[in-house]
Design an enzyme around this catalytic site. Structure first.
Site, PDB file in Angstrom:
ATOM      1  N   LYS A   1      25.753 -13.921  23.029  1.00 37.05           N
ATOM      2  CA  LYS A   1      25.252 -15.428  23.063  1.00 37.05           C
ATOM      3  C   LYS A   1      25.119 -16.058  21.513  1.00 37.05           C
ATOM      4  CE  LYS A   1      21.234 -16.571  23.177  1.00 37.05           C
ATOM      5  NZ  LYS A   1      19.739 -16.825  22.154  1.00 37.05           N
TER       6      LYS A   1
ATOM      7  N   THR B   1      16.858 -18.892  19.736  1.00 35.14           N
ATOM      8  CA  THR B   1      18.022 -19.212  19.121  1.00 35.14           C
ATOM      9  C   THR B   1      18.926 -19.725  20.241  1.00 35.14           C
ATOM     10  OG1 THR B   1      17.926 -17.270  17.726  1.00 35.14           O
ATOM     11  CG2 THR B   1      19.990 -18.025  18.156  1.00 35.14           C
TER      12      THR B   1
ATOM     13  N   LYS C   1      19.656 -20.857  11.704  1.00 32.68           N
ATOM     14  CA  LYS C   1      19.731 -19.169  12.559  1.00 32.68           C
ATOM     15  C   LYS C   1      21.171 -18.832  12.720  1.00 32.68           C
ATOM     16  CE  LYS C   1      18.402 -15.885  14.492  1.00 32.68           C
ATOM     17  NZ  LYS C   1      17.131 -15.855  15.710  1.00 32.68           N
TER      18      LYS C   1
END
Length: 292
Positions: free
Chosen positions: A239, A96, A171
């Site tokens: 993150k 990701t 995502k």
């Protein structure tokens, strides 16, 4: 059988690797910590000292690492896979990461006659182990079709979402939804616990009604069992939320729910919980509700 290079054998990558090996594919593997690839090596995977070494001669090169900086290093760096990838090879990044980085990688790879696909996954450690991951892809249709049989060894819901970077944008949609859902999960279970309810019995009921979600039925069970081991690290989720907030800012849109979830998870980091699974957010809410 295609020769495959695999970069990153952590919580997710190791299981995904095993699915390919069980199908008879020959794998060359690299991980920053060799010990995390030990069982793969025992099963026949070829250990390599650098991503570039792993990629040499490979038809398909998979990467699944921690942060965008790691992606850049293992693909574009001095010892990255593009240093040795042969013409016609395909680089599939399953980390990701940032949509803009996916576009940059595609542009650099194209100059060398290498194809790319950004293909982040959802489903956590259980999805990786069971081979039921959702895989959201960005890239050329012909590249997607050529690697689809490989993706199907560890994925169940696999879709090409658009051009380079589209997988990463999808995502982000996934992570935005999970972020605020997790607040509901931990608040719901904390409420039930404080009311004297059995958490698993609560999940049995609400997990099959209008409040049902993957998070309550999977991560909620782990909370009920006192299991905060990582299927996906809090530090990596922070993150991801940071990337989504950055992208939202570039699109000039406000996502206050995501911003709130981001702050709660940053509080978890501040409490030293960064290596717990995302269900570790429960500990933050639990600590806020301790009697003085």
């Amino acid at each position: 059988m295609q020769n495959i290079a695999w970069i990153g054998t952590g919580v997710m990558g190791r299981s995904m690797c095993l699915h390919l090996m069980n199908k008879g594919y020959k794998l060359s593997v690299y991980n920053r910590t060799r010990e995390k690839a030990a069982d793969l090596i025992e099963k026949g995977a070829q250990w390599c000292d650098t991503p570039a070494q792993a990629a040499q001669g490979a038809d398909v090169i998979f990467t699944i690492v921690g942060y965008p900086a790691d992606v850049e290093a293992v693909i574009l760096g001095e010892e990255g896979v593009l240093k040795t990838a042969k013409k016609g090879a395909i680089v599939v990044d399953m980390t990701t990461s940032e949509p803009s980085l996916a576009v940059k990688i595609a542009e650099e790879a194209t100059k060398q006659g290498v194809n790319t696909l950004d293909a982040p996954v959802s489903g956590g450690d259980l999805g990786a182990q069971k081979g039921t991951l959702a895989i959201m892809c960005g890239g050329k249709p012909e590249v997607f079709e050529s690697v689809l049989p490989l993706l199907q060894t560890f994925g169940e819901n696999i879709k090409l979402m658009g051009a380079d970077g589209a997988g990463q944008h999808t995502k982000m949609c996934n992570q935005i939804l999970i972020a605020t859902t997790m607040i509901g999960v931990v608040e719901s279970l904390l409420y039930g616990h404080k009311a004297g309810m059995d958490m698993n019995e609560v999940i049995d009921v609400i997990g099959s009604g209008a409040a049902a979600s993957w998070s309550i039925n999977n991560l909620g069970r782990r909370i009920a069992d006192g299991n905060f081991d990582p299927g996906f690290f809090i530090k990596h989720f922070v993150k991801d939320m940071g990337i989504a907030l950055k992208e939202a800012d570039l699109m000039n849109i406000s996502l206050p729910g995501l911003a709130m979830a981001h702050q709660f998870y940053r509080a978890a980091m501040a409490q030293g919980l960064e290596n717990l699974g995302t269900q570790g957010l429960y500990k933050v809410f639990e600590s806020m509700n301790q009697p003085n």
